[in-house]
Design a protein around this motif. Structure first.
Motif, short mmCIF file in Angstrom:
data_model
loop_
_atom_site.label_atom_id
_atom_site.label_comp_id
_atom_site.label_asym_id
_atom_site.label_seq_id
_atom_site.Cartn_x
_atom_site.Cartn_y
_atom_site.Cartn_z
N VAL A 48 0.84 -1.20 0.00
CA VAL A 48 0.00 0.00 0.00
C VAL A 48 0.88 1.25 0.00
O VAL A 48 0.62 2.21 -0.74
CB VAL A 48 -0.95 0.00 1.22
N ARG A 49 1.93 1.25 0.81
CA ARG A 49 2.84 2.40 0.86
C ARG A 49 3.49 2.64 -0.50
O ARG A 49 3.61 3.78 -0.95
CB ARG A 49 3.95 2.15 1.90
N GLU A 50 3.92 1.57 -1.15
CA GLU A 50 4.58 1.70 -2.44
C GLU A 50 3.58 2.18 -3.51
O GLU A 50 3.90 3.04 -4.33
CB GLU A 50 5.25 0.38 -2.84
N LEU A 51 2.38 1.63 -3.46
CA LEU A 51 1.34 2.07 -4.40
C LEU A 51 1.10 3.57 -4.22
O LEU A 51 1.05 4.33 -5.21
CB LEU A 51 0.04 1.29 -4.14
N GLN A 52 0.97 4.00 -2.98
CA GLN A 52 0.72 5.42 -2.72
C GLN A 52 1.90 6.27 -3.19
O GLN A 52 1.70 7.34 -3.75
CB GLN A 52 0.47 5.63 -1.23
N GLY A 59 1.45 12.80 -9.72
CA GLY A 59 0.85 14.12 -9.58
C GLY A 59 -0.66 14.11 -9.78
O GLY A 59 -1.32 15.14 -9.67
N GLU A 60 -1.22 12.93 -10.05
CA GLU A 60 -2.68 12.88 -10.30
C GLU A 60 -3.47 12.63 -9.02
O GLU A 60 -4.67 12.83 -8.98
CB GLU A 60 -3.00 11.73 -11.27
N PHE A 61 -2.79 12.12 -8.01
CA PHE A 61 -3.51 11.70 -6.79
C PHE A 61 -2.94 12.33 -5.53
O PHE A 61 -1.76 12.66 -5.48
CB PHE A 61 -3.41 10.17 -6.62
N PRO A 87 -1.03 16.48 5.01
CA PRO A 87 -0.25 16.74 3.77
C PRO A 87 -1.11 17.13 2.56
O PRO A 87 -0.58 17.65 1.58
CB PRO A 87 0.45 15.40 3.51
N VAL A 88 -2.42 16.88 2.62
CA VAL A 88 -3.29 17.28 1.50
C VAL A 88 -3.72 18.72 1.78
O VAL A 88 -4.69 18.97 2.51
CB VAL A 88 -4.52 16.35 1.40
N HIS A 89 -2.97 19.68 1.21
CA HIS A 89 -3.10 21.07 1.67
C HIS A 89 -4.51 21.63 1.59
O HIS A 89 -4.99 22.23 2.56
CB HIS A 89 -2.12 21.97 0.90
N ALA A 90 -5.18 21.41 0.44
CA ALA A 90 -6.53 21.98 0.30
C ALA A 90 -7.47 21.41 1.36
O ALA A 90 -8.28 22.13 1.96
CB ALA A 90 -7.07 21.69 -1.10
N PRO A 148 -8.21 13.26 -6.85
CA PRO A 148 -8.70 12.07 -6.16
C PRO A 148 -7.71 11.62 -5.07
O PRO A 148 -6.51 11.77 -5.24
CB PRO A 148 -8.81 11.01 -7.27
N VAL A 149 -8.28 11.12 -3.98
CA VAL A 149 -7.46 10.76 -2.82
C VAL A 149 -7.45 9.24 -2.63
O VAL A 149 -8.50 8.61 -2.68
CB VAL A 149 -8.04 11.42 -1.54
#
Ligand SMILES: Nc1ncnc2c1ncn2[C@@H]1O[C@H](COP(=O)(O)OP(=O)(O)OP(=O)(O)O)[C@@H](O)[C@H]1O
Ligand SMILES: [Mg+2]
Length: 415
Positions: A48-52, A59-61, A87-90, A148-149
């Motif tokens: 999961v960490r590597e996928l993320q 830059g899409e996610f 970390p997701v600023h918005a 998308p998150v």
């Protein structure tokens, strides 16, 4: 490639799993949620960490990783999700706005607060009555962040188990209600924010047997399972060769294959551990090239020795957590009987079942049903069906178990 140790790995230290990464990426791009399942130490967290990491790099996610191991109730879980959204600023700007009352005291220092302090601050405003609503606010902020998150929630089953059961390991009605409420919330959030927040649930114990035990299986059905398998012998040998190259160790393919055969099931953590022990052994001996004799020595003396037993305790700890004291005793007997004989027949299983039913009727210790224990042992990858009975999936685990409990073991029908 560096050695893995026992914590999750990513980037250069992450080996193989291209097919799995591709399949999971496809799911994310299609807006599908996932329940990632596998036996212990298979590399779920690392995957999961590597996928993320890779998805964030495009830059899409946006990616958020939440670990619920330390969460005791839904409010803790929501606070954890909130704080990991930083970390997701918005999204974080919105969360700060919506939680302004709570965060006001921190003033300008807010960006300097540690994750732990921030969580305490957020948690103070989340309680029994409002966690769902607070959770909605946080999920909405993530959903509206522009990209998308990918929201990974690790160790969800540990929280579910904690909520569900009392200290004897028995499911309580209140616990069941709380789990139902939390999972319903999660499900609804997953549906409301479809294509904008993709969830990947995982954990070091399986969610399904827990939910089945509580009669809540339907709660997980928007999360299609994805089963992470062990490495093939070929992949494990390539990993050993890659590690050997990095550390200047001479390790021929026949040595690698011998290591894999002993493990029987190439669980990445066991492959890494074996290499590490072999490497240390060679270093002590002042040599570089590994022989079959070295492998034998390291397997018997190091993997199954005192240090190997420490890793076994990790397995035992998780089993005890998920089965409770009484269920764990049953698991211990079944696993030891299987390790001693190499397999366990249906007939022997039935004897244990009868013995358990009789004992349980006497002391009424509230053990979960015998079949639930078997289900967990199978689901968490300890045992697999074999000729109408069961055997250990992993050769290493079988050897560990026999080494630790085999000598003092008396079969139930000999007592
Ligand atoms: N793809 C991989 N490449 C190299 N090593 C790996 C990989 N996956 C797992 N490992 C090894 O296995 C160890 C455990 O990995 P990880 O924590 O991801 O497993 P897990 O399935 O999440 O474990 P748990 O069941 O305890 O939650 C790592 O420290 C690493 O040594
Ligand atoms: Mg993990």
């Amino acid at each position: 490639m560096r050695k893995g140790g026992s914590n999750w790995v990513d980037g250069e230290n992450f080996f193989d799993r291209d097919t799995e990464l591709e399949a999971l990426e496809e799911r994310v791009r299609e807006g599908t949620h996932t329940l990632l399942t596998a036996q212990r130490r298979m590399g779920k967290t690392s995957l999961v960490r590597e996928l993320q990491r890779r998805l964030a790099e495009t830059g899409e996610f946006e990616v958020v990783f939440v670990d619920l191991e330390g969460a005791f109730d839904p409010a803790d879980a929501i606070a954890e999700i909130g704080v990991q959204a930083r970390p997701v600023h918005a999204a974080w700007d919105q969360i700060k706005n919506r939680f302004a009352n709570l965060l006001r005291n921190a003033g300008d220092r807010i960006e300097e607060l540690s994750v732990a302090d921030l969580k305490v601050t957020l948690r103070a405003g989340i309680g029994v009555g409002n966690w769902a609503q607070r959770g909605d606010t946080i999920l909405a902020a993530l959903s509206e962040s522009g990209r998308p998150v990918v929201l990974a929630i690790d160790e969800l089953p540990i929280l579910v188990n904690r909520l569900l059961k009392d200290e004897t390991g028995q499911v309580t009605p209140a616990g069941k209600r709380e789990v139902e409420a939390f999972l319903s919330w999660l499900r609804k959030a997953g549906q409301d924010h479809r294509n904008r927040v993709m969830m990947i649930l995982s954990g070091s114990v399986s969610l399904e047997p827990l939910l089945e035990q509580a009669g809540l299986s339907a709660q997980a059905n928007i999360f299609p399972p994805f089963d992470l398998k062990p490495w093939s012998e070929e992949t494990a040998v390539s990993c050993l060769e890659a590690l050997a190259r990095s550390y200047g160790v001479g390790l021929g393919p026949e040595v690698g294959r011998d290591m894999c055969r002993r493990l029987r099931c190439c669980i990445p953590h066991h492959v890494q551990m074996f290499f590490d022990r072999l490497h240390e052994h060679l270093r002590r001996a002042g040599r570089k090239d590994a022989s079959l004799e070295d492998v034998d020595k390291v397997y018997v003396q190091e993997m199954q020795g005192v240090r190997g037993q420490v890793d076994l305790q990790h397995y035992e700890g998780r089993l005890a957590t998920v089965l409770g004291r009484a269920g764990y005793t049953v698991a211990l007997e079944i696993l030891t009987a299987t390790a001693v004989k190499g397999d366990i027949t249906t007939e022997t299983i039935n004897r244990y079942r009868n013995d358990f039913m009789t004992r349980d009727a006497h002391d009424g210790c509230g053990a979960p049903a015998f079949d639930h224990v078997l289900h967990v042992l199978q689901h968490d990858g300890y045992l697999e069906p074999n000729d109408g009975g069961y055997r250990f999936v992993s050769g290493l685990l079988e050897d560990w178990w026999r080494g630790r409990y085999g000598q003092s073991f008396v079969p139930v029908f000999d007592r």
